[in-house]
Write a protein that holds these residues in place. Structure first.
Motif, PDB file in Angstrom:
ATOM      1  N   PRO A  38       1.013  -1.142   0.338  1.00  0.00           N
ATOM      2  CA  PRO A  38      -0.179  -0.227  -0.061  1.00  0.00           C
ATOM      3  C   PRO A  38       1.076   1.581  -0.278  1.00  0.00           C
ATOM      4  CG  PRO A  38       0.043  -1.134   2.206  1.00  0.00           C
ATOM      5  CD  PRO A  38       1.076  -2.013   1.983  1.00  0.00           C
ATOM      6  N   PHE A  39       0.607   2.494  -1.012  1.00  0.00           N
ATOM      7  CA  PHE A  39       1.192   3.581  -0.579  1.00  0.00           C
ATOM      8  C   PHE A  39       0.159   4.877  -0.081  1.00  0.00           C
ATOM      9  CE2 PHE A  39       2.021   7.782  -2.513  1.00  0.00           C
ATOM     10  CZ  PHE A  39       3.271   8.487  -2.161  1.00  0.00           C
ATOM     11  N   PRO A 111      -0.051   9.258   2.014  1.00  0.00           N
ATOM     12  CA  PRO A 111       0.967   8.902   1.673  1.00  0.00           C
ATOM     13  C   PRO A 111       1.641   8.031   2.271  1.00  0.00           C
ATOM     14  CG  PRO A 111       0.817  10.853  -0.258  1.00  0.00           C
ATOM     15  CD  PRO A 111      -0.048  10.831   1.077  1.00  0.00           C
ATOM     16  N   LEU A 112       2.313   6.834   2.555  1.00  0.00           N
ATOM     17  CA  LEU A 112       3.274   6.701   3.111  1.00  0.00           C
ATOM     18  C   LEU A 112       4.562   6.490   3.141  1.00  0.00           C
ATOM     19  CD1 LEU A 112       1.452   3.329   3.878  1.00  0.00           C
ATOM     20  CD2 LEU A 112       1.043   4.877   5.516  1.00  0.00           C
TER      21      LEU A 112
END
Length: 114
Positions: A38-39, A111-112
């Motif tokens: 995941p983003f 965003p990660l």
């Protein structure tokens, strides 16, 4: 699975379930699942099970698949919006599209990573 090096993750890995997926929706036309890398904190990918290269390659032959994808995107986005108060819907084209298979990201949160 280590790093995938092909150009159609969905046909090669996701749809045939080469890796386990956290599935959100699945039927004969569409697969939706939590992204494997995941983003965003909430990151669901919605794909047609039949190969369609991208949004810009869609033809009349793809109508049933695209309608089904959009219905699932709408449902997933509504659930994300309800649960997280915001949702984004995104598809990439051309060189922005790492995997050459139509796919739509439904996300929420910052965003990660960059």
């Amino acid at each position: 699975m280590e790093t995938y090096a092909g150009d159609d993750f969905y046909c090669d890995v996701a749809i045939p379930r080469v890796v386990p997926l956290d599935v959100v929706h699945e039927d004969e036309l569409v697969l939706a699942y939590h992204h494997t890398r995941p983003f965003w904190p909430v990151h669901v990918v919605v794909v047609p099970r039949r190969h369609i290269a991208s949004l810009t390659s869609v033809t009349a032959r793809d109508e049933a698949d695209v309608r089904a994808v959009l219905a699932v995107v709408q449902s997933v986005a509504a659930a994300v919006e309800r649960d997280h108060r915001a949702a984004a819907v995104l598809t990439n084209l051309g060189t922005y599209q790492d995997s050459k298979h139509l796919h739509v990201h439904v996300s929420s949160g910052a965003p990660l990573r960059d």
